[in-house]
Enzyme design. Structure first.
Site, PDB file in Angstrom:
ATOM      1  N   THR A 223       0.967  -1.091  -0.186  1.00 50.44           N
ATOM      2  CA  THR A 223       0.185  -0.220  -0.105  1.00 50.44           C
ATOM      3  C   THR A 223       0.877   1.327  -0.013  1.00 50.44           C
ATOM      4  O   THR A 223       2.211   1.309   0.504  1.00 50.44           O
ATOM      5  CB  THR A 223      -0.950   0.045   1.241  1.00 50.44           C
ATOM      6  OG1 THR A 223      -1.443   1.316   1.312  1.00 50.44           O
ATOM      7  CG2 THR A 223      -0.074  -0.180   2.491  1.00 50.44           C
TER       8      THR A 223
ATOM      9  N   TYR B  68      -1.739   0.501  10.744  1.00 52.88           N
ATOM     10  CA  TYR B  68      -1.972  -0.286   9.310  1.00 52.88           C
ATOM     11  C   TYR B  68      -0.707   0.035   8.580  1.00 52.88           C
ATOM     12  O   TYR B  68      -0.157  -1.216   8.022  1.00 52.88           O
ATOM     13  CB  TYR B  68      -3.072   0.371   8.614  1.00 52.88           C
ATOM     14  CG  TYR B  68      -3.313   0.169   7.248  1.00 52.88           C
ATOM     15  CD1 TYR B  68      -3.905  -1.286   6.837  1.00 52.88           C
ATOM     16  CD2 TYR B  68      -3.049   0.753   6.150  1.00 52.88           C
ATOM     17  CE1 TYR B  68      -3.900  -1.729   5.496  1.00 52.88           C
ATOM     18  CE2 TYR B  68      -3.160   0.343   4.697  1.00 52.88           C
ATOM     19  CZ  TYR B  68      -3.653  -1.165   4.605  1.00 52.88           C
ATOM     20  OH  TYR B  68      -3.744  -1.297   3.243  1.00 52.88           O
TER      21      TYR B  68
ATOM     22  N   LYS C 147       1.768  -3.142   7.574  1.00 52.09           N
ATOM     23  CA  LYS C 147       1.876  -3.567   5.967  1.00 52.09           C
ATOM     24  C   LYS C 147       3.419  -3.394   5.607  1.00 52.09           C
ATOM     25  O   LYS C 147       4.003  -4.036   4.812  1.00 52.09           O
ATOM     26  CB  LYS C 147       1.297  -2.539   5.136  1.00 52.09           C
ATOM     27  CG  LYS C 147      -0.169  -2.787   4.936  1.00 52.09           C
ATOM     28  CD  LYS C 147      -0.459  -4.003   3.963  1.00 52.09           C
ATOM     29  CE  LYS C 147      -1.883  -4.163   3.663  1.00 52.09           C
ATOM     30  NZ  LYS C 147      -2.074  -5.157   2.701  1.00 52.09           N
TER      31      LYS C 147
ATOM     32  N   GLU D 192       0.228   3.497   1.819  1.00 53.98           N
ATOM     33  CA  GLU D 192       0.418   4.049   3.278  1.00 53.98           C
ATOM     34  C   GLU D 192       1.826   3.639   3.958  1.00 53.98           C
ATOM     35  O   GLU D 192       2.173   4.116   5.049  1.00 53.98           O
ATOM     36  CB  GLU D 192      -0.481   3.358   4.111  1.00 53.98           C
ATOM     37  CG  GLU D 192      -1.863   3.789   3.801  1.00 53.98           C
ATOM     38  CD  GLU D 192      -2.099   5.303   4.413  1.00 53.98           C
ATOM     39  OE1 GLU D 192      -1.383   5.899   5.129  1.00 53.98           O
ATOM     40  OE2 GLU D 192      -3.017   6.168   3.965  1.00 53.98           O
TER      41      GLU D 192
END
Length: 342
Positions: free
Chosen positions: A135, A158, A162, A137
């Protein structure tokens, strides 16, 4: 497509936005597709309505299995039994704001879930290719544009989870020779996006406000910049990654950024509304640490995979508003029916 499938794929998170589009794509290509879904007291397979076939049909090629990414023995058993040619790990607790509220669970599912699946592949001794849903992010507060060489600086549980999954994928590639690739996907949306994610929250509210069902929508930070693309195009590139002779990591993005305010403006104007009349601020929707700007550079995917995003955020906002208005019309008329497939 009829006939014997040439390949078998296993998808975790098959009932989500990306999982359902990927399942459709693979079925169109002749695959036999297996998906893992969590057992729930409510229906959670509605995104698969259009592709699920009657279990008594001899040519059925989509199979759903109860399971969970937190169950290591189940993962090993299903990988051994299905012996997939390709594994796509799309399962995660993927809501960034929620990850601040449930960081332990987010880490268990999003980070450790990936290592469980990788270890299941290794333990089962199955020759397969692995895709990990990474991602944007990961980049967090690192200034854009972001590509495969950009330094990671996640700003949420999160994003941190990841990063673990990203490096676990590379570790299994290097340690065990697994054909394992990371797709570092920037925000990608569609009418199948979960209703609590910001783009779908906006377009669903536009439909309901247009119909006179609600008056306001409560939002957090409107200044965050994101790179929004169209989910069906992105899952097609997931498949392309696993067709390469050599596993690698790729950024997928449109290269164009817009603020949440920009998306609001286009979505509301498409329905003949002014967002200023309907949007209210609520501090509860703010993140403890914000990611100010994510804009991806997908040069590598374009040059090595021949992939390029075609649908950009303005067109995306409009198509999602149209879809949510149609969904609402179907619901109000009684035409919208869900079915359980497991």
């Amino acid at each position: 497509m009829s006939g014997n499938p040439t390949k078998t794929a296993l998808i975790t998170g098959i009932s989500g936005q990306d999982g359902s589009y990927l399942a459709e794509l693979l079925l169109d290509k002749g695959y036999e597709v297996h998906g893992i879904v969590r057992r729930s007291s409510t229906i959670n397979t509605s995104r698969l309505d259009e592709i699920y076939q009657d279990p008594h049909e001899s040519n059925r090629r989509l199979f759903l299995h109860y399971g969970d990414i937190t169950d290591a023995s189940m993962l090993t058993n299903i990988v051994r039994d299905v012996a997939p040619d390709e594994v796509y790990n799309l399962a995660a607790q993927s809501h960034v704001r929620v990850s601040f509220d449930i960081p332990d669970y987010t880490g268990d599912v999003t980070a450790l879930g990936t290592i469980r699946l990788l270890e299941a592949i290794r333990a089962a001794g199955v020759e397969t290719r692995f895709y990990q849903a990474s991602t944007s992010e990961l980049f967090g507060s690192t200034p854009p544009p972001q590509n495969e060489s950009t330094t990671f600086h996640p700003r949420s549980p999160y994003g941190v989870a990841k990063i673990y999954a990203y490096w676990a994928t590379i570790n299994y590639r290097e340690a065990y020779g697994l054909h394992a690739s990371n797709g570092i996907l920037f925000n990608h949306e569609s009418p199948r996006r979960g209703e609590t994610f910001v783009t779908r929250k906006i377009t669903r509210a536009v439909a309901r406000i247009s119909a006179g069902i609600q008056d306001h929508i409560f939002m957090g930070n409107l200044d965050a910049v994101r790179d929004w693309g169209y989910a069906p195009e992105y899952v097609e590139c997931m498949w392309r990654m696993l067709q390469q002779d050599t596993a690698d990591d790729y950024v997928l993005a449109t290269g164009e950024g817009a603020t949440i305010r920009d998306f609001l403006t286009v979505a509301f104007e498409h329905a003949g509304l002014n967002w200023h009349d309907h949007v209210r601020h609520d501090d509860r929707h703010e993140r403890p640490s914000e990611v100010d700007a994510l804009i991806g550079d997908a040069t590598k995917a374009r040059e090595k995979l021949g992939w390029e995003a075609k649908t950009h955020w303005r067109e995306l906002a409009k198509l999602m508003v149209d879809a949510d208005r149609e969904i609402l019309d179907d619901q109000l008329s009684g035409r919208h029916v869900k079915a359980e497939h497991v």
